[in-house]
Design an enzyme around this catalytic site. Structure first.
Site, PDB file in Angstrom:
ATOM      1  N   ASP A  19      14.530  42.091 -45.254  1.00  0.00           N
ATOM      2  CA  ASP A  19      13.857  41.054 -46.029  1.00  0.00           C
ATOM      3  C   ASP A  19      12.865  41.658 -47.006  1.00  0.00           C
ATOM      4  O   ASP A  19      12.709  41.182 -48.134  1.00  0.00           O
ATOM      5  CB  ASP A  19      13.124  40.092 -45.090  1.00  0.00           C
ATOM      6  N   GLU A  64      13.046  44.536 -48.443  1.00  0.00           N
ATOM      7  CA  GLU A  64      13.758  45.112 -49.580  1.00  0.00           C
ATOM      8  C   GLU A  64      14.215  44.008 -50.535  1.00  0.00           C
ATOM      9  O   GLU A  64      14.177  44.160 -51.753  1.00  0.00           O
ATOM     10  CB  GLU A  64      14.958  45.931 -49.091  1.00  0.00           C
ATOM     11  N   SER A 117       8.105  26.640 -49.945  1.00  0.00           N
ATOM     12  CA  SER A 117       7.980  28.040 -49.561  1.00  0.00           C
ATOM     13  C   SER A 117       6.580  28.500 -49.952  1.00  0.00           C
ATOM     14  O   SER A 117       5.790  27.717 -50.457  1.00  0.00           O
ATOM     15  CB  SER A 117       9.038  28.862 -50.284  1.00  0.00           C
ATOM     16  N   LEU A 118       6.277  29.751 -49.727  1.00  0.00           N
ATOM     17  CA  LEU A 118       4.947  30.253 -50.038  1.00  0.00           C
ATOM     18  C   LEU A 118       5.031  31.410 -51.007  1.00  0.00           C
ATOM     19  O   LEU A 118       5.937  32.236 -50.932  1.00  0.00           O
ATOM     20  CB  LEU A 118       4.252  30.749 -48.760  1.00  0.00           C
ATOM     21  N   LYS A 144       1.890  34.837 -39.752  1.00  0.00           N
ATOM     22  CA  LYS A 144       3.111  34.365 -40.412  1.00  0.00           C
ATOM     23  C   LYS A 144       4.277  34.742 -39.514  1.00  0.00           C
ATOM     24  O   LYS A 144       4.701  35.903 -39.466  1.00  0.00           O
ATOM     25  CB  LYS A 144       3.244  35.022 -41.791  1.00  0.00           C
ATOM     26  N   LYS A 166       1.462  39.425 -47.095  1.00  0.00           N
ATOM     27  CA  LYS A 166       2.501  40.220 -46.430  1.00  0.00           C
ATOM     28  C   LYS A 166       1.974  41.596 -46.056  1.00  0.00           C
ATOM     29  O   LYS A 166       1.324  42.266 -46.854  1.00  0.00           O
ATOM     30  CB  LYS A 166       3.698  40.392 -47.388  1.00  0.00           C
TER      31      LYS A 166
END
Ligand SMILES: [Zn+2]
Length: 754
Positions: A33, A35, A82-83, A116, A318
């Site tokens: 994910d 990548e 989505s975020l 998350k 992230k």
């Protein structure tokens, strides 16, 4: 430049279309994910700069979809958004900056911060408190109806509120959450796969997705999926003011809500928490790939609105990617001191979490076979924290048929000896103690700092000496002489002199250092110090190990005929049989102080249904082993496995030869004479427990310096138990046996005679 950009945009678009198809349609992703995100981000950046080159069907326009054929479609009451992503502190700050411009000046922004979850989004509809529908996110507007499957997940309430005395649920509630595997459930699932000879699952999220898309809900029920709920999509009659309040309401209704969500009064507070979260990541029961940050005040969040498919009031922070895919180019095989073979993957270099990785651990050949990793495979690599990067598994969907299986070699790549795999071991070993690679690794350790600490004996020198045939084991370095060394390439007069001088000096290393340098499995400097404290000389240790070996052999003679027809298929019996076969580690330490050994054995071995005579014989055989191993078992801090390792090392024929050579060379073989300060404690045995004013080892040395003995367990032979702060079971046992318990002050008074 612009031409290049146009070409890159086209290339990225094509790649992303392909990956979207692989992921969503075939359910067989070729890349991680992270990548995928990186490709998408690059495309979005380029498209923002060169909008004229953006393709009409650009994948950046596309919302991820998990729609699958064979399921009824459900329209969500509101878009399942989505975020947007943030990758560092600067991203978060500019996100808040943009938001502030849309809000009244001076507005205060508080946030709810939560993990998350790396799972699959789910939308649950409750009518009059009853779960009526569960749908996947789908394309955000329309999802797949997976109600029957979701109903099998125990953490999804079928009726809310769960508690009978809670306030009633709203007449209609649509909640959003995440379906995932807890790490331990996923590991369990893979153990079951392996037990059935099936390939292991690689990616927990894809597996969760596959589990939810089963045609038969009984199949879903077999997987231990969990659900966490974190948002309200739509409701009838609910007036929620904040994210905090939303989470409280969901919890009160009986939903599974992450316990780790926290409120932060400012973005600074959020940022201060990021490192701690990243550090906790591996310890959490579920996989997370970052944190979600939501503006707490729902009125503010509504005012901020939505851009594209992303609400402005929330963002995903992230973490650095820990996984990436790359090609497995080849294998290198290492042989360690113990002879253990370690296959290492040679990879096409890949950038993971800020570092370029070109080698990764493959653990062992059993693991390679279980995961069906083949040469030429695309493989997923994980790099997490300080752990050496390792291969998680192959990307089977990327195979083109050119991949070749990886089999363990039959012979050692260094000395060509036939390899062995001991029963029950996952590793393969070269059994030849004279194997050049094993000697090199042994020597490297032997001369290292903390061991014999020999300067000038680096890996290159060691290899040269082994290659020239001057060294066949580590003890040989003490018989090196100048002439043959001078003949070697690169060994000048001065270098040879220095080397020989540092070798000569090493003969006088302390006894604990010599013990450490032997490289006994698990025996580092600390344990070597304990051994040297309990055994005055190498000879004493060797004698103890030999006595234990002899007692073990005698015990085995008694055990073997008794077990000839024991039922090994009964798990309880199998455990006991394994114990009887490793008596030094698994039996002796339990019965050091056993008053009635036959009765204790009778109780332990009941499942084996042995006769009374057999028990008597076993007890008679175990007694000498207990006595022989007592000096080792009595050392505080030396566990049963280490005791077994010590016995195995000293019983080995090759090691006996090495020790004899070291001794002949004049290497230290005994502990320094302890300076005796006095003998007032002569004949008394002490057990120390609880925390004292000085380290335990210091208090022990004090007792010994005055002629006393210190043992680790309380028995009738104990004279005093010295109890420090918060003493444990040893003090209890002393009370039971009627042994005097004294304080540390009283001990010191005994010594000074006050
Ligand atoms: Zn070998």
């Amino acid at each position: 430049m612009t031409e290049k950009a146009a070409a890159r945009i086209a290339e990225l678009s094509e790649q992303l279309h392909h990956h979207i198809y692989q992921y969503h349609v075939l359910n067989a992703p070729l890349i991680t994910d992270a990548e995928y995100d990186a490709l998408l981000r690059e495309l979005q950046t380029l498209e923002a700069r060169y909008p004229q080159f953006a393709l009409a069907d650009s994948p950046s326009q596309r919302v991820g979809s998990d729609l699958a054929v064979g399921f009824d479609k459900v329209r969500h009451p509101a878009p399942i958004l989505s975020l947007a992503n943030a990758f560092d502190e600067a991203d978060l700050r500019s996100w808040e900056e943009r938001n502030r411009r849309l809000l009244p000046a001076g507005a205060s922004l508080g946030y709810v911060l939560q993990p998350k979850l790396d799972g699959l989004a789910i939308v649950l509809t409750y009518e009059d408190g009853v779960l009526t529908r569960a749908a996947t996110r789908g394309n955000g507007e329309i999802g797949d109806d997976v109600t029957a499957n979701v109903k099998t997940i125990p953490t999804v309430p079928l009726r809310i509120p769960v508690a009978a005395d809670a306030a009633p649920a709203p007449s209609r509630l649509v909640a959003r959450g995440e379906i995932l595997f807890h790490k331990d459930s996923f590991a369990q699932l893979n153990r079951e796969q392996q037990a059935q000879g099936l390939p292991a699952y690689i990616n927990a999220r894809n597996t969760a997705s596959g589990s939810l898309k089963q045609k038969d809900s009984r199949e879903t029920a077999k997987r231990q999926l969990s659900a966490y709920i974190y948002a309200v999509v739509a409701s009838a009659g609910l007036e929620l003011e904040s994210e905090k309040q939303t989470l409280l309401l969901l919890r009160r209704l009986g939903f599974n809500v992450v316990s780790d969500a926290s409120y932060c009064a400012s973005l600074d507070e959020v940022i201060a928490q990021l490192p701690a979260w990243e550090a906790r990541r591996d310890a959490l029961p579920y996989e997370i790939d970052g944190l979600v940050l939501k503006v707490d005040d729902l009125a503010q969040a509504r005012a901020l609105g939505v851009v594209g498919k992303d609400p402005r009031g929330a963002i995903a922070y992230k973490f650095a990617a820990e996984e990436a895919t790359t090609k497995l180019l080849g294998l290198t095989i290492g042989v360690g001191r113990s002879g253990k073979l370690t296959p290492t993957a040679q990879l096409e270099p890949v950038f993971i979490g800020g570092v370029t990785v070109s080698n990764a651990s493959l653990h062992n050949y059993d693991q390679v076979a279980a995961l069906d990793i083949r040469l030429g495979d695309r493989v997923v690599i994980k790099r997490s924290g300080d752990v050496i990067p390792y291969v998680i598994g192959p990307v089977s969907a990327a195979r083109d048929g050119s991949e070749t299986p990886i089999l363990p070699p039959a012979h050692c790549p260094f000395c060509n000896t036939a390899l062995i795999q001991p029963a029950g071991a996952v590793d393969v070993f070269c059994p030849n103690p004279r194997c050049s690679e094993r000697v090199l690794r042994t020597l490297e350790f032997f001369v290292s700092r903390g061991a014999m600490d020999i300067e000038g004996m680096g890996p290159q020198t060691a290899s040269a000496l082994i290659a020239a045939g001057l060294i066949k084991d580590e003890a040989d370095i003490f018989s090196l002489s100048a002439e043959p060394l001078l003949e070697l390439e690169g060994f000048a007069e001065k270098k040879v002199q220095n080397l020989l001088a540092s070798i000569a000096a090493a003969k006088a290393r302390s006894f604990p250092q010599v013990l450490t340098s032997l490289g006994i499995d698990g025996i580092g400097a600390t344990v070597a110090g304990l051994l040297a404290g309990a055994f005055a000389s190498m000879q004493d240790l060797q004698a103890t190990a030999a006595a234990i070996r002899q007692a073990e052999a005698h015990f085995a003679d008694i055990v073997t005929p008794l077990l000839a027809d024991a039922a090994a298929d009964d798990p309880a019996a199998a455990t006991l049989i394994a114990r009887l076969q490793q008596p030094t580690a698994a039996l002796a330490p339990r019965y050091l102080e056993a008053a009635d050994l036959p009765a204790r054995l009778q109780r332990l071995l009941r499942p084996l249904q042995l006769s009374a005579e057999a028990i008597t014989a076993l007890a008679a055989g175990l007694k000498p082993l207990i006595e022989a191993s007592r000096p080792l078992h009595n050392i505080d801090g030396l566990g049963p496995v280490l005791v077994a390792n010590i016995v195995a090392w000293f019983s080995d024929a090759h090691h006996k030869q090495v020790l004899a050579k070291l001794k002949a060379a004049g290497v230290t073989m005994r502990a320094e004479e302890k300076k005796q300060a006095g003998s007032v404690l002569q004949g008394a045995t002490f057990v120390l427990t609880g925390s004292m004013s000085a380290p335990r080892a210091e208090v022990k040395a004090l007792v010994e310096a005055h002629g006393g003995k210190v043992t680790s367990s309380v028995s009738k032979r104990t004279s005093y138990v010295v109890a420090g702060a918060s003493p444990g079971s040893k003090a209890e046992r002393a009370t039971k046996l009627g042994i005097a318990i004294i304080s540390e002050e009283q001990l010191r008074a005994l010594i000074t005679g006050d």
